[in-house]
Design a protein around this motif. Sequence first.
Motif, short mmCIF file in Angstrom:
data_model
loop_
_atom_site.label_atom_id
_atom_site.label_comp_id
_atom_site.label_asym_id
_atom_site.label_seq_id
_atom_site.Cartn_x
_atom_site.Cartn_y
_atom_site.Cartn_z
N HIS A 19 0.83 -1.21 0.00
CA HIS A 19 0.00 0.00 0.00
C HIS A 19 0.87 1.26 0.00
O HIS A 19 0.65 2.18 -0.81
N SER A 23 1.60 3.71 -3.43
CA SER A 23 0.94 5.01 -3.27
C SER A 23 1.92 6.16 -3.42
O SER A 23 1.52 7.33 -3.44
N ASP A 270 -5.92 -2.80 0.42
CA ASP A 270 -6.89 -1.69 0.42
C ASP A 270 -6.44 -0.61 -0.57
O ASP A 270 -6.29 0.56 -0.21
N LEU A 271 -6.27 -1.02 -1.84
CA LEU A 271 -5.61 -0.12 -2.78
C LEU A 271 -6.15 -0.30 -4.19
O LEU A 271 -6.37 -1.42 -4.64
N VAL A 273 -4.68 1.38 -7.83
CA VAL A 273 -3.57 2.19 -8.30
C VAL A 273 -3.62 2.30 -9.82
O VAL A 273 -3.91 1.32 -10.51
#
Length: 324
Positions: A19, A23, A270-271, A273
């Motif tokens: 994550h 990010s 929880d991503l 991208v």
Amino acid sequence: MTQPALSPRFPNAFAEAVHAGLSKHPQKELPSMYLYDEVGSALFEVVTVLPKYGVTRAEERVLKEHAADIVTAMPGDIQVAELGSGSGRKTRRILEALCKNKKQPTAYHPIEISRTALQLCQRELSDIERVSIVGHERDYLAGLSEVSSKRKPGEKLLVLFLGSTIGNFARLAATKFLRSIRGMLQLGDALLLGTDLIKPLPTLIAAYDDPIGVTAAFNLNMLARINHELGGDFPIDAFEHVARFNPDARSIEMHLRAKRALSVRVRGADLRVEFREGETIWTESSHKYAAEEVTPIAADAGFECTHQWCDDEWQFAESLLVAR
């Protein structure tokens, strides 16, 4: 050594690292330590025997020739701890020399985050007489702290950090890491440090981008691991392996480059991208050194470089750093 608490959002450290790394802006990245799951560890063992990848053979030549000198330089009772043992193949020379020189049982502590690597190490070295193998499935510093704190009074600790793993750290981070190691050692303990030395650019690039694609498979396996362990939906064929040289850092960088624009979801991290065409994920750096750099770096970290052995065929150095 206490470990930082995980965020309740993430099931494990891998998820949290994915994550955080994906990010980042403008350069997405993933920690190189996570290249080494079961498949990655097996692929890296193949990388080490490729004709263009000379690091492992260079180190094996140095250890074959100088293992007796290394253990002779450390008098008294010795325990051995290795940070990132891999299969343990190169370590055999040190352990056999210790048994021959000391003529007493030796405890060997491989420290690995990869359970597969620890299993390979156990199989590789279990036939050496008078060596007991105690594996630690921990990160480097947590494992070393455990080994150092549990040794008997008067025992010296020889820490092995072989291959070119120190090169995965940027230079300031490498010195900081060596200081952390020094903080767990006692006077007279030692660190055997492998450093890959600077060499012609075509030689470096070929070592990290072999023509048959093993290194590419090793790098791309990071995405397969994310898919498998964290519910990702990376289309592996939408990325390609890239190796390039950073002249300012004197390092080879490995990247995964998106061949097209795409959106990827990683449920376990929880991503979601987004990737532009040509955008990369930076997965590993391998900094290269000059042999004479090791002495001042060691001194800055609280060590004295008492011995150094070099392989001229591939330009690789093994340095014995004694805690002062």
